[in-house]
Design a protein around this motif. Structure first.
Motif, PDB file in Angstrom:
ATOM      1  N   GLN A 230      30.347   4.298 -16.873  1.00  0.00           N
ATOM      2  CA  GLN A 230      30.126   4.313 -19.243  1.00  0.00           C
ATOM      3  C   GLN A 230      31.431   3.413 -18.915  1.00  0.00           C
ATOM      4  O   GLN A 230      33.103   4.190 -18.690  1.00  0.00           O
ATOM      5  N   VAL A 231      31.978   2.502 -19.726  1.00  0.00           N
ATOM      6  CA  VAL A 231      32.827   1.815 -19.958  1.00  0.00           C
ATOM      7  C   VAL A 231      33.857   2.896 -21.581  1.00  0.00           C
ATOM      8  O   VAL A 231      32.288   3.331 -22.006  1.00  0.00           O
ATOM      9  N   ALA A 232      34.572   2.932 -21.708  1.00  0.00           N
ATOM     10  CA  ALA A 232      34.682   3.793 -23.048  1.00  0.00           C
ATOM     11  C   ALA A 232      35.262   2.578 -24.461  1.00  0.00           C
ATOM     12  O   ALA A 232      35.084   1.854 -23.684  1.00  0.00           O
ATOM     13  N   PRO A 233      35.132   3.294 -25.278  1.00  0.00           N
ATOM     14  CA  PRO A 233      34.826   2.939 -26.411  1.00  0.00           C
ATOM     15  C   PRO A 233      35.996   2.233 -26.634  1.00  0.00           C
ATOM     16  O   PRO A 233      37.249   2.439 -26.504  1.00  0.00           O
ATOM     17  N   GLY A 234      35.621   0.240 -27.656  1.00  0.00           N
ATOM     18  CA  GLY A 234      37.519   0.051 -27.670  1.00  0.00           C
ATOM     19  C   GLY A 234      37.965  -1.084 -26.399  1.00  0.00           C
ATOM     20  O   GLY A 234      38.751  -1.197 -26.328  1.00  0.00           O
ATOM     21  N   VAL A 235      37.178  -0.795 -25.379  1.00  0.00           N
ATOM     22  CA  VAL A 235      37.845  -1.201 -24.146  1.00  0.00           C
ATOM     23  C   VAL A 235      36.704  -2.700 -23.986  1.00  0.00           C
ATOM     24  O   VAL A 235      35.742  -2.974 -23.523  1.00  0.00           O
ATOM     25  N   GLU A 236      37.996  -3.598 -23.930  1.00  0.00           N
ATOM     26  CA  GLU A 236      37.281  -4.714 -23.926  1.00  0.00           C
ATOM     27  C   GLU A 236      36.745  -5.389 -22.105  1.00  0.00           C
ATOM     28  O   GLU A 236      37.831  -5.097 -21.980  1.00  0.00           O
ATOM     29  N   ALA A 237      35.680  -5.354 -22.028  1.00  0.00           N
ATOM     30  CA  ALA A 237      35.411  -6.010 -20.694  1.00  0.00           C
ATOM     31  C   ALA A 237      34.224  -6.995 -20.392  1.00  0.00           C
ATOM     32  O   ALA A 237      33.691  -7.429 -20.398  1.00  0.00           O
ATOM     33  N   SER A 238      35.827  -7.947 -20.530  1.00  0.00           N
ATOM     34  CA  SER A 238      34.856  -9.335 -19.982  1.00  0.00           C
ATOM     35  C   SER A 238      34.889  -9.688 -18.606  1.00  0.00           C
ATOM     36  O   SER A 238      34.921 -11.470 -18.011  1.00  0.00           O
ATOM     37  N   VAL A 239      35.485  -9.581 -17.852  1.00  0.00           N
ATOM     38  CA  VAL A 239      35.983  -9.862 -15.605  1.00  0.00           C
ATOM     39  C   VAL A 239      35.426  -7.885 -15.983  1.00  0.00           C
ATOM     40  O   VAL A 239      35.743  -7.454 -15.931  1.00  0.00           O
TER      41      VAL A 239
ATOM     42  N   GLU B 181      37.868 -11.061  -9.081  1.00  0.00           N
ATOM     43  CA  GLU B 181      38.078 -10.847 -10.132  1.00  0.00           C
ATOM     44  C   GLU B 181      36.468 -11.906 -10.883  1.00  0.00           C
ATOM     45  O   GLU B 181      36.431 -12.702 -10.422  1.00  0.00           O
ATOM     46  N   TRP B 182      34.901 -10.778 -11.970  1.00  0.00           N
ATOM     47  CA  TRP B 182      34.024 -11.855 -11.766  1.00  0.00           C
ATOM     48  C   TRP B 182      33.910 -12.038 -13.403  1.00  0.00           C
ATOM     49  O   TRP B 182      34.046 -10.934 -13.457  1.00  0.00           O
ATOM     50  N   PRO B 183      33.393 -13.210 -13.672  1.00  0.00           N
ATOM     51  CA  PRO B 183      32.880 -12.851 -15.411  1.00  0.00           C
ATOM     52  C   PRO B 183      31.889 -12.306 -15.223  1.00  0.00           C
ATOM     53  O   PRO B 183      31.153 -11.981 -14.691  1.00  0.00           O
ATOM     54  N   LEU B 184      31.853 -11.634 -16.878  1.00  0.00           N
ATOM     55  CA  LEU B 184      31.193 -10.627 -17.259  1.00  0.00           C
ATOM     56  C   LEU B 184      29.849 -11.238 -17.238  1.00  0.00           C
ATOM     57  O   LEU B 184      28.742 -11.183 -16.642  1.00  0.00           O
ATOM     58  N   GLN B 185      29.674 -12.408 -17.536  1.00  0.00           N
ATOM     59  CA  GLN B 185      28.683 -13.737 -18.097  1.00  0.00           C
ATOM     60  C   GLN B 185      27.676 -13.373 -16.376  1.00  0.00           C
ATOM     61  O   GLN B 185      26.462 -13.485 -16.351  1.00  0.00           O
ATOM     62  N   ALA B 186      28.432 -13.454 -15.361  1.00  0.00           N
ATOM     63  CA  ALA B 186      27.893 -13.870 -14.004  1.00  0.00           C
ATOM     64  C   ALA B 186      27.382 -12.048 -12.684  1.00  0.00           C
ATOM     65  O   ALA B 186      27.348 -12.314 -12.176  1.00  0.00           O
TER      66      ALA B 186
ATOM     67  N   ASP C 231      25.118 -10.707 -12.255  1.00  0.00           N
ATOM     68  CA  ASP C 231      23.632 -10.578 -11.564  1.00  0.00           C
ATOM     69  C   ASP C 231      24.891 -11.222 -10.173  1.00  0.00           C
ATOM     70  O   ASP C 231      24.093 -10.940  -9.196  1.00  0.00           O
ATOM     71  N   ALA C 232      24.929 -11.942 -10.484  1.00  0.00           N
ATOM     72  CA  ALA C 232      26.010 -13.245  -9.234  1.00  0.00           C
ATOM     73  C   ALA C 232      26.546 -12.470  -8.759  1.00  0.00           C
ATOM     74  O   ALA C 232      26.907 -12.004  -6.921  1.00  0.00           O
ATOM     75  N   CYS C 233      27.595 -11.358  -9.097  1.00  0.00           N
ATOM     76  CA  CYS C 233      28.518 -10.760  -9.103  1.00  0.00           C
ATOM     77  C   CYS C 233      27.717  -9.403  -8.098  1.00  0.00           C
ATOM     78  O   CYS C 233      27.800  -8.970  -6.403  1.00  0.00           O
ATOM     79  N   GLY C 234      26.454  -8.800  -8.485  1.00  0.00           N
ATOM     80  CA  GLY C 234      25.974  -7.894  -7.842  1.00  0.00           C
ATOM     81  C   GLY C 234      25.215  -8.575  -6.251  1.00  0.00           C
ATOM     82  O   GLY C 234      25.328  -7.588  -5.070  1.00  0.00           O
ATOM     83  N   ALA C 235      25.118  -9.915  -6.212  1.00  0.00           N
ATOM     84  CA  ALA C 235      23.832 -10.270  -5.122  1.00  0.00           C
ATOM     85  C   ALA C 235      25.653 -10.698  -4.116  1.00  0.00           C
ATOM     86  O   ALA C 235      24.994 -10.691  -2.683  1.00  0.00           O
ATOM     87  N   TRP C 236      26.046 -11.065  -4.684  1.00  0.00           N
ATOM     88  CA  TRP C 236      27.327 -11.057  -3.612  1.00  0.00           C
ATOM     89  C   TRP C 236      28.554 -10.028  -3.011  1.00  0.00           C
ATOM     90  O   TRP C 236      27.372 -10.024  -1.706  1.00  0.00           O
TER      91      TRP C 236
END
Length: 91
Positions: A49-58, A73-78, A80-85
């Motif tokens: 769980q991510v605390a409210p107000g925490v910006e997670a872009s990476v 560090e992996w971009p949040l938009q990718a 699925d690729a991070c999980g695969a790696w």
């Protein structure tokens, strides 16, 4: 427990004593009834769980496999690729 103690530069007897003093029961070496060894070794999903107000872009990951340690560090938009790696690297 001895391996954990040695890996941290401690004497296993000291760790047992600390556990006994705190009322902690050491883990059993026995496999629970109805649970195979493969079931114990399989990784499971861990919800985070991510605390409210925490910006997670990476995505920040620190992992270790044997003597190899990785911090990345992996971009949040990718994600699925991070999980695969990670699955590939830890396999």
């Amino acid at each position: 427990m001895a391996g954990v103690a040695l890996a941290n530069g401690l004497n296993a007897n000291q760790v047992h004593r600390w556990m006994r003093e705190r009322g902690i029961v050491p883990p059993s070496r026995r496999t629970p009834v109805g649970v195979g060894l493969n079931a114990l070794a399989e990784p499971g999903f861990v919800a985070v769980q991510v605390a409210p107000g925490v910006e997670a872009s990476v995505i920040r990951v620190a992992a270790q496999r044997g003597n190899a340690r990785v911090k990345l560090e992996w971009p949040l938009q990718a994600a699925d690729a991070c999980g695969a790696w990670l699955r590939e690297w830890l396999a």
